[in-house]
Scaffold this active site. Structure first.
Site, PDB file in Angstrom:
ATOM      1  N   ARG A 202       0.848  -1.213   0.000  1.00  0.00           N
ATOM      2  CA  ARG A 202       0.000   0.000   0.000  1.00  0.00           C
ATOM      3  C   ARG A 202       0.876   1.252   0.000  1.00  0.00           C
ATOM      4  NH1 ARG A 202      -2.887  -3.812  -0.879  1.00  0.00           N
ATOM      5  NH2 ARG A 202      -4.367  -4.758   0.560  1.00  0.00           N
TER       6      ARG A 202
ATOM      7  N   GLU B  42     -13.369 -15.562   8.730  1.00  0.00           N
ATOM      8  CA  GLU B  42     -13.220 -15.024   7.372  1.00  0.00           C
ATOM      9  C   GLU B  42     -12.729 -16.076   6.378  1.00  0.00           C
ATOM     10  OE1 GLU B  42     -10.468 -11.721   6.933  1.00  0.00           O
ATOM     11  OE2 GLU B  42     -11.017 -11.430   4.844  1.00  0.00           O
TER      12      GLU B  42
ATOM     13  N   LYS C 185     -17.206 -13.062   8.094  1.00  0.00           N
ATOM     14  CA  LYS C 185     -16.647 -12.061   7.165  1.00  0.00           C
ATOM     15  C   LYS C 185     -16.387 -12.735   5.833  1.00  0.00           C
ATOM     16  CE  LYS C 185     -12.818  -8.829   6.533  1.00  0.00           C
ATOM     17  NZ  LYS C 185     -12.046  -7.758   7.157  1.00  0.00           N
TER      18      LYS C 185
HETATM   19  P1  13P Z   1     -10.185  -5.852   2.005  1.00  0.00           P
HETATM   20  O1  13P Z   1     -11.477  -5.175   2.340  1.00  0.00           O
HETATM   21  O2  13P Z   1      -9.137  -4.909   1.464  1.00  0.00           O
HETATM   22  O3  13P Z   1     -10.380  -7.084   1.161  1.00  0.00           O
HETATM   23  O4  13P Z   1      -9.537  -6.347   3.367  1.00  0.00           O
HETATM   24  C1  13P Z   1     -10.344  -6.873   4.340  1.00  0.00           C
HETATM   25  C2  13P Z   1      -9.607  -7.858   5.137  1.00  0.00           C
HETATM   26  O5  13P Z   1      -9.578  -7.786   6.341  1.00  0.00           O
HETATM   27  C3  13P Z   1      -8.927  -8.968   4.434  1.00  0.00           C
HETATM   28  O6  13P Z   1      -8.500  -9.923   5.352  1.00  0.00           O
END
Ligand code: 13P
Length: 341
Positions: A31, A176, A221
């Site tokens: 980034r 996630e 997530k």
């Molecule tokens: P992004 O929203 O950039 O995909 O990142 C979210 C995240 O926590 C990925 O692990």
């Protein structure tokens, strides 16, 4: 201490969502490369301090922040602990506890997330220093030969073991499983994403049940159901919303209090539009909100550019994206509102 259920509900409370600011050193380097900024302990601190001191964004639209271990323990430039800055704007501190995704033997390039060893002790420590929720990301690649059944099961299994350990420590697990849109080759259509997301979520909830995870004290997530980033297929927000909700309704029990999406490389506006379209459908038994990294931060990062003189425009850019996504979490976003800024 609030219960797991209270914390989970607070994280997805109406018109708020989660800021994912847990980029690993490698990811934050990518980034910062865009703005030509070297990566040091101090530049990481200054960047995150810019976000956390954006009072409008943080106090109105952000319910919680996912941090790295470094940030959880770090102080702002004036010596104020970051956890105190977050408490000041009523944002719940969370922590990424996985140790990254690594090549999985027996597969063609699929990954398995590591970090279970010693996790029980680490969680105890994180809880003592203020973390109330955690994140673990499993990565599911899509190609002509992936994901394999083995890849999905292994990732689902470690997600469940992580989630059970979190709940034991009084920490809300954010589970996630990310079906990648921006992996290689990334040219799959929406149909293939729907199929892989469905199988992944079915397996994850199987494993969560087997592990005895209390579904009322966790958050999911997931990715949205979209084509790969290099697909010629470019459906609109209504199609993505419909396909995503169909898959989620088929596989996510209504006892889960909330779903907070990742942005996964979607443009800022697409991530917002798709979330709003889903909430407009009004059919979800769970709260539907955001847990975005890039889609919340990119505009602010570019406006900041690593220069303290750009603090005000950077914080305004962050507040704008946070506000647009907060509206989307209520199905109230419209493109005109975005452009009026
Ligand atoms: P992004 O929203 O950039 O995909 O990142 C979210 C995240 O926590 C990925 O692990």
């Amino acid at each position: 201490m609030p219960s797991l259920q209270e914390t989970a509900r607070q994280l997805v409370s109406k018109g708020t969502g989660i800021l994912a600011a847990d980029e690993s050193e490698g990811t934050i380097a990518k980034r910062f490369a865009v703005i030509g900024l070297p990566v040091t302990f101090e530049t990481r601190r200054d960047y995150r301090e810019m976000l956390f001191r954006s009072r409008e964004a943080m106090s109105q639209y952000i319910s919680g922040v996912i941090l790295t271990e470094e940030t959880l323990k770090q102080d702002a430039a004036d010596g104020t602990p970051f956890v105190a800055l977050l408490a000041d704007v009523n944002a719940i501190p969370g922590i990424k506890v996985d140790r990254g995704a690594f090549e999985m033997p027996g597969t063609k390039g699929e990954k398995i997330t590591e970090g279970l060893d010693g996790l029980r002790q680490r969680l105890k420590h994180y809880a003592e220093i203020g973390a109330r929720f955690a994140k673990w990301r499993g990565v599911i690649a899509v190609s002509s030969y992936a994901p394999s059944r083995n890849g999905i099961r292994a990732n689902a299994h470690v997600l469940a073991r992580y989630a059970a350990l979190c709940q034991e420590a009084g920490i809300v697990p954010v589970v996630e499983p990310e079906v990648l849109a921006d992996g290689e080759p990334g040219d799959h259509g929406i149909e293939r994403c729907a199929e892989v997301t469905a199988e992944t979520l079915a397996t994850v909830f199987d494993e969560l049940r087997l592990a005895g995870v209390d579904l009322t004290g966790m958050l999911l997530k997931p990715n949205m159901v979209t084509p790969g980033v290099r697909s010629a297929d470019r459906p609109g927000a209504e199609v993505i919303a419909r396909r995503t909700l169909d898959v989620l309704k088929a596989h996510v029990p209504a006892s889960v209090p909330g779903i907070a999406f990742l942005s996964g490389g979607q443009s800022d506006e697409a991530a917002t539009a798709n979330l709003s379209a889903m909430n407009r459908l009004g059919e979800a038994p769970w709260a539907l909100t955001f847990s975005y990294g890039r889609a919340l931060q990119t505009a602010a990062l570019l406006a900041w550019g690593g220069d303290a003189r750009n603090l005000a425009p950077a914080q305004a850019a962050f507040a704008h994206r946070a506000k647009m996504n907060a509206l989307a979490a209520q199905g109230e976003w419209a493109p005109e509102l975005d452009r009026a800024a």
